[in-house]
Scaffold this active site. Structure first.
Site, PDB file in Angstrom:
ATOM      1  N   GLY A  27      -1.681 -34.360  13.981  1.00 21.83           N
ATOM      2  CA  GLY A  27      -1.364 -34.969  15.226  1.00 21.83           C
ATOM      3  C   GLY A  27      -1.650 -36.560  15.132  1.00 21.83           C
ATOM      4  CB  SER A  28      -0.468 -39.159  17.512  1.00 22.24           C
ATOM      5  OG  SER A  28      -0.804 -38.505  18.903  1.00 22.24           O
ATOM      6  CB  ALA A  81      -5.731 -29.382  21.863  1.00 17.44           C
ATOM      7  N   GLY A  93      -0.411 -26.655  18.171  1.00 13.58           N
ATOM      8  CA  GLY A  93       0.831 -26.312  17.505  1.00 13.58           C
ATOM      9  C   GLY A  93       2.094 -27.272  17.476  1.00 13.58           C
ATOM     10  N   GLY A  94       1.839 -28.390  18.663  1.00 17.79           N
ATOM     11  CA  GLY A  94       2.864 -29.161  18.953  1.00 17.79           C
ATOM     12  C   GLY A  94       3.222 -29.782  17.647  1.00 17.79           C
ATOM     13  CD  GLU A 101      -3.338 -27.836  14.124  1.00 18.76           C
ATOM     14  OE1 GLU A 101      -2.879 -26.753  15.000  1.00 18.76           O
ATOM     15  OE2 GLU A 101      -3.149 -28.848  14.021  1.00 18.76           O
ATOM     16  CE  LYS A 119      -2.048 -34.375  24.436  1.00 14.63           C
ATOM     17  NZ  LYS A 119      -2.423 -34.446  22.930  1.00 14.63           N
TER      18      LYS A 119
END
Ligand code: 5RP
Length: 219
Positions: A27-28, A81, A93-94, A101, A119
């Site tokens: 992720g980012s 997350a 899971g985005g 993971e 978040k």
């Protein structure tokens, strides 16, 4: 660059033991973590990556990517997350990497989750809950999820790194995350649900845009 994500990523670097083997998510926020880790000159024996994209970024920075089957258990896993509650249970899971993971989180002694403050939620479920499914089971699983009161949307995207597909389940108000995780995981054809409740994070680093970081630990 997103300041809250960067603050959390920088705080996580302090937890990394040089020359260790690190589990690294997707992720980012994790991408910022990898960039900052390299910038800080932290050496690793190697890293286990939760996705092909993370593996590529690690290699681009000269880190060796290792197979979890060869490393044994890991001391530390760092990942982002999509949502985190106050019990440090997560929706993930985005970025479609939820299954790998969950495997790395399970195989790690410490799971440090890095998020920006947007978040953190009281109740999980505003973010559509990702479910990785075997392609032939997609419609069946979707019908089962409708009976749970959610609206599953097929993610029109390339398949996951495991060759599967994702249903994003909209409209879930997840009062009992462990129970929901069990129920969805038990539907035939589900590979993994992106609820990390039975194995939550051990530490949550919440970054704010002013650079502050709040460290929360599981009770
Ligand atoms: C990938 C994930 C990511 O951790 C999650 O989507 C958060 O991503 P970002 O750091 O880009 O906000 O679960 O499967």
């Amino acid at each position: 660059m997103h300041k809250g994500k960067q603050a959390a990523a920088l705080a996580a670097i302090q937890m990394v033991k040089p020359d260790s083997i690190l589990g690294i998510g997707t992720g980012s926020t994790v991408n910022i973590f990898i960039e900052e880790l390299a910038k800080a000159g932290v050496r690793l024996e190697g890293a286990v990556a939760s996705s092909e994209s993370t593996a590529a970024l690690l290699q681009q920075h000269g880190y060796e990517v290792l197979d979890l089957n060869m490393t044994g258990s890991l001391d530390l896993y760092i990942d982002g997350a999509d949502e985190a509650n106050h019990q440090l249970q997560l929706i993930k899971g985005g970025g479609a990497a939820l299954t790998r993971e969950k495997i790395i989180a399970a195989a790690s002694a410490q799971f440090v989750c890095i998020v920006d403050d947007s978040k953190v939620v009281d109740v999980l479920g505003e973010f559509p809950l990702p479910v990785e499914v075997i392609p032939m089971a997609r419609s069946y699983v979707a019908r089962e999820i409708v009976t749970l009161g959610a609206d599953p949307e097929f993610r029109e995207a390339p398949r996951t790194d495991n060759g599967n597909q994702i249903l994003d389940c909209v409209g879930m108000h997840i009062d009992n995350p462990e129970e929901t995780e069990n129920i969805i995981n038990n539907i035939s054809g589900v590979v993994t649900v992106g609820l990390f409740a039975a194995r939550p994070a051990d530490t949550l680093l919440v970054g704010y845009t002013d650079g502050r970081v709040e460290e929360r630990t599981a009770q």
